[in-house]
Design an enzyme around this catalytic site. Structure first.
Site, PDB file in Angstrom:
ATOM      1  N   LEU A 247     -29.576  28.810  40.698  1.00 47.55           N
ATOM      2  CA  LEU A 247     -28.606  27.927  40.045  1.00 47.55           C
ATOM      3  C   LEU A 247     -28.028  28.528  38.776  1.00 47.55           C
ATOM      4  O   LEU A 247     -26.934  28.167  38.359  1.00 47.55           O
ATOM      5  CB  LEU A 247     -29.262  26.585  39.696  1.00 47.55           C
ATOM      6  CG  LEU A 247     -29.852  25.801  40.879  1.00 47.55           C
ATOM      7  CD1 LEU A 247     -30.560  24.561  40.381  1.00 47.55           C
ATOM      8  CD2 LEU A 247     -28.758  25.436  41.865  1.00 47.55           C
ATOM      9  N   ALA A 251     -31.674  33.564  29.099  1.00 46.41           N
ATOM     10  CA  ALA A 251     -32.449  34.534  28.318  1.00 46.41           C
ATOM     11  C   ALA A 251     -33.886  34.629  28.787  1.00 46.41           C
ATOM     12  O   ALA A 251     -34.496  35.699  28.740  1.00 46.41           O
ATOM     13  CB  ALA A 251     -32.395  34.162  26.844  1.00 46.41           C
ATOM     14  N   TYR A 252     -34.472  33.515  29.246  1.00 43.61           N
ATOM     15  CA  TYR A 252     -35.890  33.521  29.606  1.00 43.61           C
ATOM     16  C   TYR A 252     -36.140  33.730  31.096  1.00 43.61           C
ATOM     17  O   TYR A 252     -37.260  33.946  31.505  1.00 43.61           O
ATOM     18  CB  TYR A 252     -36.545  32.206  29.173  1.00 43.61           C
ATOM     19  CG  TYR A 252     -36.881  32.176  27.699  1.00 43.61           C
ATOM     20  CD1 TYR A 252     -38.031  32.788  27.212  1.00 43.61           C
ATOM     21  CD2 TYR A 252     -36.046  31.545  26.800  1.00 43.61           C
ATOM     22  CE1 TYR A 252     -38.343  32.766  25.868  1.00 43.61           C
ATOM     23  CE2 TYR A 252     -36.343  31.518  25.446  1.00 43.61           C
ATOM     24  CZ  TYR A 252     -37.494  32.133  24.989  1.00 43.61           C
ATOM     25  OH  TYR A 252     -37.790  32.119  23.660  1.00 43.61           O
ATOM     26  N   LYS A 269     -37.673  26.461  37.131  1.00 41.00           N
ATOM     27  CA  LYS A 269     -37.378  27.495  36.131  1.00 41.00           C
ATOM     28  C   LYS A 269     -38.450  28.579  36.215  1.00 41.00           C
ATOM     29  O   LYS A 269     -39.620  28.330  35.960  1.00 41.00           O
ATOM     30  CB  LYS A 269     -37.331  26.901  34.726  1.00 41.00           C
ATOM     31  CG  LYS A 269     -36.938  27.925  33.652  1.00 41.00           C
ATOM     32  CD  LYS A 269     -37.182  27.416  32.239  1.00 41.00           C
ATOM     33  CE  LYS A 269     -36.245  26.324  31.847  1.00 41.00           C
ATOM     34  NZ  LYS A 269     -36.377  25.983  30.397  1.00 41.00           N
ATOM     35  N   ASP A 364     -32.336  23.297  19.373  1.00 39.14           N
ATOM     36  CA  ASP A 364     -31.376  24.054  20.191  1.00 39.14           C
ATOM     37  C   ASP A 364     -30.442  23.092  20.934  1.00 39.14           C
ATOM     38  O   ASP A 364     -30.212  23.234  22.133  1.00 39.14           O
ATOM     39  CB  ASP A 364     -32.116  24.960  21.180  1.00 39.14           C
ATOM     40  CG  ASP A 364     -31.234  26.108  21.683  1.00 39.14           C
ATOM     41  OD1 ASP A 364     -30.206  26.394  21.029  1.00 39.14           O
ATOM     42  OD2 ASP A 364     -31.567  26.715  22.715  1.00 39.14           O
TER      43      ASP A 364
END
Length: 544
Positions: A247, A251-252, A269, A364
């Site tokens: 999807l 950065a991670y 994730k 964030d």
């Protein structure tokens, strides 16, 4: 070293490990001798103690015979239930599961049969050592003067070794020293041994880090009552993390769609391999998301870790992110009523975090961290940088925290993020909602690259109309124009340089809800997409 055991030597087939006798060594300690690149060889006989059932494959050598060589008398004082275990000799390698099934409590030591390569019929019995068979994963890649030996367990091929042909010496690998004729003293083999020892040490560090990471994530999940998914189930749900299910990437790591058993579509994730920061982020998200509950915060459904890769499972958001819609990456844009509702819901979620005890600072807030569900209801996500607001010093850091364009300008002075930092970031989001402009855009004039600076200039001079998204058609009615201006004025206050001059998130949420409820035109009802049963990378998105 491997685990807590010293490596004595490495040969073309075996890693030789010193294993001194010890009475109270837990059976689980032997797990360090098994990995995806090496495992205990069946040439070993393992001495086990306090077994709750008969050993299925006892050794031919009696344990009593080994007592003088291994000094087992202290162990016998605790229990005389000492058993010698040997696996099926038709196999070259043991598995940890096979040893664990013995249901013994202690692992005392090991003996190994060593065959004299010059005389195949001659062998010796070595005490307090264990031989590990090792292999390299992948297709054979041996020197031209070496033969490839596949390493198998049962019907599964684990990898390969390279064995130099007769008259040649070396490690046998094309990418290594290869095989050379007539090198006295086995200089190349010694070099290969050094390389393999280095590999074993590095592999051991990796295994130890993985075990520690898995323990931390497991403890975090159990302490927070977050389900711990099996990696194979996650892999199956994403079709092996295929590109079709991808999807988005950040950065991670990457986010995939998947359908778990008895669960609807989820977002998975997958963090970057062996990234130390990713473990901290996983623990942070587990701890924080399991401690809060709000309809406008994304729900954490579970977690997993495999080979150093942490994985988090969230509820699936089929309509992507607010950023994608504002930038026309998905659809042609939102009408003002929908944008205002999303802003009000997001403000409520952040205000809820700030009102927790202790308060939670997201740190964030940005449009790409605002997800949209089937009904375009907002869900705040990505708590990797979030912190509990317990002490002022806990949020002081000289490392960059947050996203450029959204970052509190006071941070550059005091290296400190607070609840008012979230207010500033949310003010930037409000400007995005009004203008649909990028937060940082180097194609704009130098003084207008930063959207917050551009908005402060236009709002401060009463020229907000110059940057309102034309799609909103602000002059369609009096309420639309008035409410856009009211939200712009609220954003202006959120973007104040000094945090003390900014409103609280609770005040922001209350004002946005008041503006929304003053509408004299009915809110627009947007229907859910007609087909959300099979999301893919082409039409679905999830933020990192």
């Amino acid at each position: 070293m491997i685990g807590n055991f010293d490596v004595h030597n490495v040969t073309s087939r075996d890693i030789i490990v010193h294993l001194p006798s010890k009475c109270d060594r837990q059976l689980a300690s032997i797990s360090a001798l098994f990995s995806k690149s090496y495992a205990v060889s069946t040439t070993n006989s393992l001495l086990l103690q306090s077994c709750s059932k008969p050993i299925p494959a006892p050794c031919e050598i009696r344990p009593r015979f080994l007592d003088p060589s291994l000094n087992l008398d202290p162990c016998l004082a605790n229990s005389d239930n000492i058993t010698c275990f040997a696996s099926n000799r038709s196999e070259r390698l043991l598995s940890f599961e096979e040893v664990n099934k013995t249901e013994c409590r202690f692992f005392l030591s090991s003996t190994s049969f060593v065959v004299d390569s010059a005389r195949n019929s001659s062998f010796s019995l070595e005490f307090e050592r264990v031989n590990l068979g090792w292999w390299i994963k992948g297709p054979c890649d041996c020197d031209g003067n070496a033969s490839c030996e596949l390493v198998k367990r049962g019907n599964s091929t684990l990898g390969f070794n390279c064995l130099c042909n007769e008259g040649f010496e070396g490690d046998g690998f094309r990418a290594g020293a290869g095989c050379r004729r007539g090198l006295a003293g086995g200089a190349l083999l010694m070099g290969a041994v050094a390389l393999l020892c280095c590999y074993v040490r590095r592999r051991t560090v990796s295994v130890n880090k993985l075990m520690n990471a898995k323990r931390l994530v497991s403890e975090g999940a159990n302490n927070s009552s977050v389900p711990f998914y099996d990696y194979r189930e996650i892999e199956k749900a994403t079709n092996g993390f295929s590109d079709k299910h991808r999807l988005g990437t950040g950065a991670y790591g990457a986010v995939y769609s998947g359908k778990l058993q008895n669960v609807d579509w989820v977002a998975i994730k997958r963090f970057r391999f062996r990234d130390p920061a990713s473990i901290d982020q996983v623990m942070n998200e587990i701890k924080l998301l399991s401690s809060v509950s709000h309809p406008n915060l994304v729900h954490l459904l579970g977690c997993c870790i495999e080979e150093g890769e942490p994985i988090l499972v969230y509820e699936f958001m089929p309509n992507g992110t607010l950023f994608q819609h504002l930038q026309r990456e998905r659809g042609q844009g939102f009408p003002w009523t929908v944008r205002l509702t999303i802003a009000a819901e997001t403000a409520k979620a952040v205000a809820y975090l700030h009102s927790a005890n202790p308060p939670i600072f997201h740190r964030d807030i940005k449009s790409s961290n605002i997800l949209l569900d089937h009904n375009y209801r907002s869900k705040v996500t990505d708590f990797g940088l979030s912190r509990l607001g317990m002490t002022e010093s806990s949020h002081i850091s000289t490392a960059l925290q947050g996203t450029p364009g959204y970052l509190d300008p006071e941070y550059h002075q005091y290296f400190h993020l607070s609840d008012k930092s979230d207010v500033y970031s949310f003010g930037v989001v409000l400007v995005e909602i009004i203008t649909a402009l990028k937060v940082v855009d180097f194609s704009r004039p130098h003084s207008e690259v930063n959207l917050a600076a551009l908005a402060n200039d236009r709002i401060g001079r009463g020229r907000i109309n110059e940057i309102i998204d034309p799609y909103l058609d602000p002059h369609r009615d009096a309420w639309t124009l008035s409410s856009i201006h009211n939200v712009a004025e609220l954003a202006f206050r959120c973007l104040a340089f000094h945090g003390d001059m900014r409103p609280t998130m609770s005040e922001v949420a209350e004002e946005l809800e008041h503006i929304r409820l003053t509408a004299w035109v009915p809110g627009l009802c947007i229907e859910s997409p007609s087909d959300t049963s099979s999301p893919s990378s082409d039409d679905e998105s999830q933020n990192l």
